[in-house]
Every structure is written in structure tokens, then in C-alpha cells.
Design a protein around this motif. Structure first.
Motif, PDB file in Angstrom:
ATOM      1  N   THR A  56      56.030  90.187  70.005  1.00  0.00           N
ATOM      2  CA  THR A  56      54.818  89.503  69.600  1.00  0.00           C
ATOM      3  C   THR A  56      55.059  88.000  69.580  1.00  0.00           C
ATOM      4  OG1 THR A  56      55.400  89.846  67.270  1.00  0.00           O
ATOM      5  CG2 THR A  56      53.819  91.382  68.240  1.00  0.00           C
ATOM      6  N   ILE A  57      53.976  87.249  69.800  1.00  0.00           N
ATOM      7  CA  ILE A  57      54.038  85.782  69.879  1.00  0.00           C
ATOM      8  C   ILE A  57      52.898  85.206  69.056  1.00  0.00           C
ATOM      9  CG2 ILE A  57      53.755  83.795  71.444  1.00  0.00           C
ATOM     10  CD1 ILE A  57      54.933  85.579  73.656  1.00  0.00           C
ATOM     11  N   THR A  58      53.174  84.131  68.317  1.00  0.00           N
ATOM     12  CA  THR A  58      52.102  83.428  67.623  1.00  0.00           C
ATOM     13  C   THR A  58      51.534  82.343  68.538  1.00  0.00           C
ATOM     14  OG1 THR A  58      53.673  81.888  66.596  1.00  0.00           O
ATOM     15  CG2 THR A  58      53.032  83.833  65.331  1.00  0.00           C
ATOM     16  N   HIS A  59      50.211  82.236  68.540  1.00  0.00           N
ATOM     17  CA  HIS A  59      49.490  81.255  69.353  1.00  0.00           C
ATOM     18  C   HIS A  59      48.674  80.364  68.424  1.00  0.00           C
ATOM     19  CE1 HIS A  59      46.604  79.806  72.495  1.00  0.00           C
ATOM     20  NE2 HIS A  59      45.782  79.826  71.462  1.00  0.00           N
ATOM     21  N   HIS A  60      48.818  79.033  68.614  1.00  0.00           N
ATOM     22  CA  HIS A  60      47.979  78.060  67.920  1.00  0.00           C
ATOM     23  C   HIS A  60      47.475  77.075  68.955  1.00  0.00           C
ATOM     24  CE1 HIS A  60      49.522  79.499  64.037  1.00  0.00           C
ATOM     25  NE2 HIS A  60      50.749  79.388  64.530  1.00  0.00           N
ATOM     26  N   ASP A  61      46.181  76.708  68.892  1.00  0.00           N
ATOM     27  CA  ASP A  61      45.684  75.712  69.837  1.00  0.00           C
ATOM     28  C   ASP A  61      44.751  74.728  69.147  1.00  0.00           C
ATOM     29  OD1 ASP A  61      42.866  76.504  70.056  1.00  0.00           O
ATOM     30  OD2 ASP A  61      43.517  78.210  71.255  1.00  0.00           O
ATOM     31  N   SER A  62      44.427  73.659  69.891  1.00  0.00           N
ATOM     32  CA  SER A  62      43.639  72.566  69.327  1.00  0.00           C
ATOM     33  C   SER A  62      42.154  72.891  69.244  1.00  0.00           C
ATOM     34  CB  SER A  62      43.859  71.285  70.135  1.00  0.00           C
ATOM     35  OG  SER A  62      43.538  71.494  71.498  1.00  0.00           O
ATOM     36  N   GLY A  63      41.774  74.076  69.688  1.00  0.00           N
ATOM     37  CA  GLY A  63      40.425  74.567  69.440  1.00  0.00           C
ATOM     38  C   GLY A  63      40.329  75.284  68.107  1.00  0.00           C
ATOM     39  N   ASP A  64      41.403  75.172  67.288  1.00  0.00           N
ATOM     40  CA  ASP A  64      41.515  75.812  65.982  1.00  0.00           C
ATOM     41  C   ASP A  64      41.517  77.333  66.109  1.00  0.00           C
ATOM     42  OD1 ASP A  64      41.959  75.655  63.259  1.00  0.00           O
ATOM     43  OD2 ASP A  64      39.837  75.764  62.739  1.00  0.00           O
ATOM     44  N   ASN A  65      42.145  77.812  67.190  1.00  0.00           N
ATOM     45  CA  ASN A  65      42.327  79.247  67.385  1.00  0.00           C
ATOM     46  C   ASN A  65      43.768  79.612  67.045  1.00  0.00           C
ATOM     47  OD1 ASN A  65      39.664  79.900  68.661  1.00  0.00           O
ATOM     48  ND2 ASN A  65      40.402  78.404  70.155  1.00  0.00           N
ATOM     49  N   HIS A  66      43.918  80.626  66.215  1.00  0.00           N
ATOM     50  CA  HIS A  66      45.241  81.060  65.761  1.00  0.00           C
ATOM     51  C   HIS A  66      45.290  82.576  65.922  1.00  0.00           C
ATOM     52  CE1 HIS A  66      45.600  77.048  63.972  1.00  0.00           C
ATOM     53  NE2 HIS A  66      44.344  77.236  63.575  1.00  0.00           N
ATOM     54  N   ALA A  67      46.286  83.065  66.654  1.00  0.00           N
ATOM     55  CA  ALA A  67      46.317  84.494  66.967  1.00  0.00           C
ATOM     56  C   ALA A  67      47.752  84.977  67.109  1.00  0.00           C
ATOM     57  CB  ALA A  67      45.552  84.768  68.263  1.00  0.00           C
ATOM     58  N   VAL A  68      47.921  86.276  66.938  1.00  0.00           N
ATOM     59  CA  VAL A  68      49.186  86.933  67.264  1.00  0.00           C
ATOM     60  C   VAL A  68      48.964  87.702  68.555  1.00  0.00           C
ATOM     61  CG1 VAL A  68      50.923  88.597  66.550  1.00  0.00           C
ATOM     62  CG2 VAL A  68      49.852  87.103  64.838  1.00  0.00           C
ATOM     63  N   VAL A  69      49.751  87.374  69.575  1.00  0.00           N
ATOM     64  CA  VAL A  69      49.660  88.046  70.871  1.00  0.00           C
ATOM     65  C   VAL A  69      50.482  89.325  70.791  1.00  0.00           C
ATOM     66  CG1 VAL A  69      49.977  87.795  73.354  1.00  0.00           C
ATOM     67  CG2 VAL A  69      49.494  85.763  71.951  1.00  0.00           C
ATOM     68  N   ARG A  70      49.826  90.466  71.038  1.00  0.00           N
ATOM     69  CA  ARG A  70      50.480  91.770  70.922  1.00  0.00           C
ATOM     70  C   ARG A  70      50.444  92.514  72.257  1.00  0.00           C
ATOM     71  NH1 ARG A  70      47.291  91.196  66.250  1.00  0.00           N
ATOM     72  NH2 ARG A  70      48.489  91.248  64.284  1.00  0.00           N
ATOM     73  N   PRO A  71      51.361  93.449  72.451  1.00  0.00           N
ATOM     74  CA  PRO A  71      51.346  94.244  73.684  1.00  0.00           C
ATOM     75  C   PRO A  71      50.017  94.978  73.862  1.00  0.00           C
ATOM     76  CG  PRO A  71      53.432  94.527  72.546  1.00  0.00           C
ATOM     77  CD  PRO A  71      52.542  93.755  71.608  1.00  0.00           C
ATOM     78  N   GLY A  72      49.535  94.982  75.106  1.00  0.00           N
ATOM     79  CA  GLY A  72      48.319  95.704  75.423  1.00  0.00           C
ATOM     80  C   GLY A  72      47.044  95.009  75.019  1.00  0.00           C
ATOM     81  N   GLU A  73      47.130  93.754  74.576  1.00  0.00           N
ATOM     82  CA  GLU A  73      45.952  92.986  74.186  1.00  0.00           C
ATOM     83  C   GLU A  73      45.989  91.659  74.940  1.00  0.00           C
ATOM     84  OE1 GLU A  73      45.929  92.546  69.965  1.00  0.00           O
ATOM     85  OE2 GLU A  73      46.046  94.702  69.581  1.00  0.00           O
ATOM     86  N   VAL A  74      44.916  91.354  75.668  1.00  0.00           N
ATOM     87  CA  VAL A  74      44.895  90.115  76.434  1.00  0.00           C
ATOM     88  C   VAL A  74      44.425  88.973  75.542  1.00  0.00           C
ATOM     89  CG1 VAL A  74      42.528  90.369  77.334  1.00  0.00           C
ATOM     90  CG2 VAL A  74      44.219  89.026  78.606  1.00  0.00           C
ATOM     91  N   ASN A  75      45.108  87.855  75.656  1.00  0.00           N
ATOM     92  CA  ASN A  75      44.699  86.614  75.013  1.00  0.00           C
ATOM     93  C   ASN A  75      44.471  85.589  76.111  1.00  0.00           C
ATOM     94  OD1 ASN A  75      45.172  86.706  71.779  1.00  0.00           O
ATOM     95  ND2 ASN A  75      46.532  88.100  72.854  1.00  0.00           N
ATOM     96  N   LEU A  76      43.239  85.128  76.233  1.00  0.00           N
ATOM     97  CA  LEU A  76      42.862  84.225  77.313  1.00  0.00           C
ATOM     98  C   LEU A  76      42.353  82.918  76.708  1.00  0.00           C
ATOM     99  CD1 LEU A  76      41.049  85.050  80.587  1.00  0.00           C
ATOM    100  CD2 LEU A  76      40.202  83.181  79.173  1.00  0.00           C
TER     101      LEU A  76
END
Length: 340
Positions: A96-116
Motif C-alpha cells: 500500500t502507498i499513501t498519496h497526497h496532492d495539492s488538490g487536497d486529495n489524500h488516499a491510500v492506494v491499495r491492490p485492485g483499486e485504481v487511483n487516477l
């Protein structure tokens, strides 16, 4: 994911795309190892872009990594870095990977789930392996945004597709439509993306859009596409005009594959470091603005590095001293003789 090359190449990509209906020829694109930076750099296998072929549809970047023992490689730790004119597509097999971006989106990237993540006119983001991850394994892809959409707003989409079951395997369709399944995720040109799993000895014949060109990335398995062997980390390319792709797992273990495709991208683009633009002057401007911490990219909140002395954001490399001549992507016709 960032391109961390110290001297990233400038790519000018201008596909000239007449259609072809010669049959299911297969071109093999071999990967090249690329370190992602740092003293214990994790290495990715990059198949796009290459001199042999730079785009498949709007897909312009394919990095395949793992399975990596995070205790050895250090995992992924990419400080905030910029993007313009593209979408990033994160797809994990393990970890798993943590994602943070300047659009104020914060997510955990998990297997089998697309993060675009859609960069639009500009965004910055960070990606870090979670502390619970012991093995990291997956694919990072980019798609180029058409000119009409590349100055748009930032956005972030998440989708967990339901498995499509078929005799001998299953599929997860995360972009576009395939095998009777359609993803709701927004793309800005016709695209398809799916993870396919094949049981030992199984085969499948997949109906595909003949207006699309396709790439089949092998993660694991003794695979052939249209009778042509495709080794793990290789990307098998088929041009437009194909209505059906036949894939077989010849091995005694389960196989895992990634199928991507799309209508040939007919716009000329320049790709350098983490930027996609249309002119060299645009790239110069993007770099200067990133270095000046311009509002174009915003600010990423929430990044915590594995290294307490790590950089708070990635600086842009120096631009090349000379302009690189345009690189013309071959027509969307598979060239078996071009195996590199």
C-alpha cells in the motif's frame, strides 16, 4: 510517481496514425531498469517511453516494479513533485502507498483499486510506502491529456472494480470497457486498462475495439499473445485493426497481465521530466515555475518521508543544453522485427 533521472530526456512525440488491418502481428518492447533515486533506490522496469515506441493510445509512461522486499529496497518515498498535462494511473498488486496532492486529495492506494490523478494545468503530489508494507509490487502509468483538456482543473478519481469471471481466470477493468465491464472513471481520450489473471494452462480470446492499439504487460506467467512468447516485464504491442486478442498461459502457475489500449494519440507533445507540454518554451516555463514554488502547482500537505533528512520537495533537473529533434512515434502497426 516522479521521473527522477538526473538528466531527463526531452521527448517530442508526434504519432502519424493510419489504420492497419493486416492481422494480429505482435511487437515486443523490452523493459529497461531505471532507479527511482536515493541511496537504496528501488528499481522499476520501464517499457514506455522508448525509442522503439513512445505511446500506445494516450498511454505515454509504463513503470512496472516488484515484487520488492521493502526492507531491502527502502520501498517508495517520492517527495512532492509536479505534473502538467497528464493523468497518473496507480495500480498495485501488493503493498500500500499513501498519496497526497495539492488538490487536497489524500488516499491510500491499495491492490485492485485504481487511483487516477489528473494534473490538468498543474499539480504536485507525493507517494510513500506505508509502514505496514513489507512487499511492494505494482505498475505506475501516465496518459497524455489532449490539448483541449490539458489546461483544466486538478482532480482525483478512485475506483475498485468488481472482478469479471471467465472460464480459466478473471479480470479487473479499471479504465474503459472490456469483457462486458465498464469503468466509471473519467478519461479524456478513448482508453482501456485491465488486470487479467489466467489459471495454469488457461487461455482467453478477448474482443477488443479495432480502433484501439493495445499493449500487454506480463507481470508473471509463461505467456504467449497470438502465439508470440511474452516474457515477464515485457510489453507486447498490437496495432489498430484487431478485433480479437488471444492470450495463453502455458505455465503451471497462475499468470498476471496488464492490458492497456486506446485510440492512437494524434497530437504532438513534448515530455520532459514530469511535465507534458506542446512546446519547448512551455517546458521551460513549467520548470521555472516549479523552482519558484509558483501557484500553478499548489502545495502538497501531509508528506512524511521515511528519511528524516529527506527533501521536502523534489527540485527540477537542469534542462538540456540543446533542443532535441522531434521523435515520431511509429504508425500503429506492430513491427515484429523491431524487438529490442
Amino acid at each position: 510517481m516522479s521521473v527522477t533521472d538526473a538528466h531527463p530526456e526531452e521527448l517530442v512525440l508526434s504519432p502519424d496514425a493510419p489504420h492497419c488491418a493486416d492481422g494480429a502481428r505482435v511487437e515486443i518492447i523490452t523493459s529497461r531498469p531505471v532507479p527511482l533515486g536515493g541511496p537504496r533506490a528501488m528499481t522499476v522496469n520501464r517499457t514506455l517511453p522508448q525509442k522503439q515506441r513512445s505511446l500506445i493510445g494516450a498511454w505515454c509512461f509504463v513503470d512496472h516494479y516488484g515484487p520488492d522486499d521493502v526492507s531491502v529496497t527502502g520501498g517508495m518515498d517520492v517527495a512532492p513533485h509536479p505534473h502538467t498535462g497528464l493523468q497518473t494511473v496507480s495500480w498495485l498488486f501488493e503493498g500500500t502507498i499513501t498519496h497526497h496532492d495539492s488538490g487536497d486529495n489524500h488516499a491510500v492506494v491499495r491492490p485492485g483499486e485504481v487511483n487516477l490523478m489528473t494534473a490538468g494545468a498543474g499539480i504536485c503530489h507525493s507517494e510513500v510506502t506505508t509502514q505496514a508494507t513489507t512487499t511492494l509490487h505494482g505498475v505506475q502509468l501516465w496518459t497524455a491529456l489532449p490539448d483541449a483538456d490539458r489546461h483544466g482543473p486538478r482532480r482525483f478519481d478512485h475506483y475498485a472494480p468488481e472482478p469479471v469471471l471467465f472460464d480459466g481466470g478473471s479480470a479487473l477493468v479499471f479504465l474503459g470497457s472490456l469483457l462486458g465491464s465498464t469503468s466509471p472513471v473519467t478519461t479524456f481520450s478513448p482508453l482501456v486498462g485491465a488486470e487479467i489473471r489466467l489459471d495454469a494452462g488457461a487461455s482467453i480470446s478477448i474482443d477488443v475495439d479495432p480502433a484501439h492499439e493495445h499493449g500487454l504487460l506480463v507481470d508473471a506467467g509463461d505467456i504467449d499473445l497470438e502465439g508470440v512468447t511474452v516474457a515477464p516485464t515485457e510489453l507486447a504491442y498490437t496495432g489498430v485493426g484487431e478485433k480479437r486478442l488471444r492470450i495463453r498461459n502455458n505455465g503451471s502457475d497462475k499468470a498476471r497481465l496488464l492490458l492497456i489500449g486506446g485510440e492512437p494519440f494524434e497530437e504532438e507533445i513534448i515530455m520532459w521530466w514530469n511535465f507534458i507540454g506542446r512546446t519547448y518554451d512551455e517546458i521551460e516555463t513549467y520548470r521555472a515555475e516549479w523552482q519558484a514554488e509558483d501557484d500553478r502547482f499548489g502545495v502538497t500537505e501531509g508528506y512524511i518521508s521515511h528519511d528524516p533528512d529527506g527533501l521536502p520537495r523534489l527540485p527540477a533537473p537542469e534542462l538540456p543544453n540543446a533542443r532535441i529533434r522531434p521523435r515520431v512515434n511509429p504508425a500503429p502497426i506492430a513491427r515484429p522485427e523491431e524487438r529490442i
